[in-house]
Motif scaffolding. Structure first.
Motif, mmCIF file in Angstrom:
data_model
loop_
_atom_site.group_PDB
_atom_site.id
_atom_site.type_symbol
_atom_site.label_atom_id
_atom_site.label_comp_id
_atom_site.label_asym_id
_atom_site.label_seq_id
_atom_site.Cartn_x
_atom_site.Cartn_y
_atom_site.Cartn_z
ATOM 1 N N HIS A 135 0.698 -1.376 0.158
ATOM 2 C CA HIS A 135 0.207 -0.057 -0.052
ATOM 3 C C HIS A 135 1.062 1.339 0.102
ATOM 4 O O HIS A 135 2.163 1.105 0.160
ATOM 5 C CB HIS A 135 -0.997 -0.117 1.209
ATOM 6 N N ASP A 137 1.212 5.083 2.016
ATOM 7 C CA ASP A 137 0.457 6.062 2.931
ATOM 8 C C ASP A 137 0.224 7.373 2.348
ATOM 9 O O ASP A 137 0.984 8.279 2.109
ATOM 10 C CB ASP A 137 1.309 5.953 4.036
ATOM 11 N N HIS A 191 4.669 -0.172 0.062
ATOM 12 C CA HIS A 191 5.412 -0.915 0.839
ATOM 13 C C HIS A 191 4.256 -1.949 1.762
ATOM 14 O O HIS A 191 3.240 -1.779 1.689
ATOM 15 C CB HIS A 191 5.762 -0.100 2.082
ATOM 16 N N ARG A 214 2.757 9.638 12.186
ATOM 17 C CA ARG A 214 2.856 10.695 11.022
ATOM 18 C C ARG A 214 2.026 12.034 11.473
ATOM 19 O O ARG A 214 1.515 12.169 12.583
ATOM 20 C CB ARG A 214 1.516 10.305 10.052
HETATM 21 FE FE FE Z 1 2.075 2.274 5.530
#
Ligand code: FE
Ligand code: MD6
Length: 217
Positions: A135, A137, A191, A214
């Motif tokens: 996926h 981010d 990743h 994040r």
């Molecule tokens: Fe991720």
């Protein structure tokens, strides 16, 4: 002889290792605070328990998740997004412990990203058999901030790809205490995590915990 050879193994070196442009592995960077991190995780998941989220496509994720901080990552039939409150309780996510923010900011600086102030910490729990498919981010508003990821418990194999799904994938072993920092040119790389193998970890038993920090807003 055996012992000397062991100290020469690159995979147990504490030297930072560049995985790609913008992505660094900091081996063992969180080891000194591992118990403190795990005690905080216990407190957080008492208030906001681990749960298996649904994907927008209706599948149940094998990784169980919780969050702390001002924003928490959630997924359901309506999509992926950040929410200030835990949908299970309707209450704000537990606060991000000061120890998390301090560790993460130091790690980001060590990897060349100054002044990283995360507002979101996703807590992933893997039991043997759990995995995370490839996926990106990309649900964060500000993609100029890096991501810092802390691995605890059983070892896992991180898959680190390119900017398109079909690009070649590197495999990076992640051990208890390892920290990965990535941003800049690596920020949108695909990743994932290969299926967790059974095993026993001294602190966590048959589990891997990953903390992903994040800047969501
Ligand atoms: Fe991720
Ligand atoms: C995991 N990590 O290690 C899942 N994403 O369990 C991630 O999906 C991740 O480690 C972005 C940056 C670092 C990560």
């Amino acid at each position: 002889m055996q012992t000397l050879a062991l100290f020469d193994e690159p995979e147990i070196s504490r030297e930072p290792k560049q995985i790609a442009d913008g992505a660094m592995l900091l081996p063992g960077f969180a080891l000194a605070v591992d118990r403190e991190l795990l005690e905080a995780v216990e407190r957080i998941v008492t208030a906001a328990p681990f749960r298996h989220l649904q994907t927008p496509g209706g599948l149940t994720m094998s990784v169980a998740m919780s969050n702390c901080g001002h924003q928490g990552w959630v997924s359901d039939r309506r999509g992926y997004r950040y929410e200030a409150c835990d949908p299970l309780s309707g209450q704000p996510w537990p606060a991000m412990p000061e120890s998390f923010a301090a560790l993460v900011s130091t790690a980001a600086t060590a990897a060349g990203f100054e002044d990283f102030k995360p507002d979101a910490c996703l807590i992933n729990r893997y039991l043997p058999g759990a995995k995370m498919s490839l996926h990106q981010d990309r649900d964060e508003r500000d993609l100029s901030a890096p991501i810092v990821s802390v691995s605890l418990g059983l070892p896992a194999v991180f898959q680190f790809g390119g900017l398109t799904r079909k690009d070649a994938v590197q495999r990076v072993p992640l051990m208890h205490g390892d920290v990965v920092v990535w941003g800049g040119a690596a920020r949108l790389r695909f990743h994932g995590v290969l299926m967790l193998k059974a095993g026993q970890h001294v602190l966590l038993g048959e589990r891997r915990i990953n903390l992903t920090f994040r800047r969501a807003r």
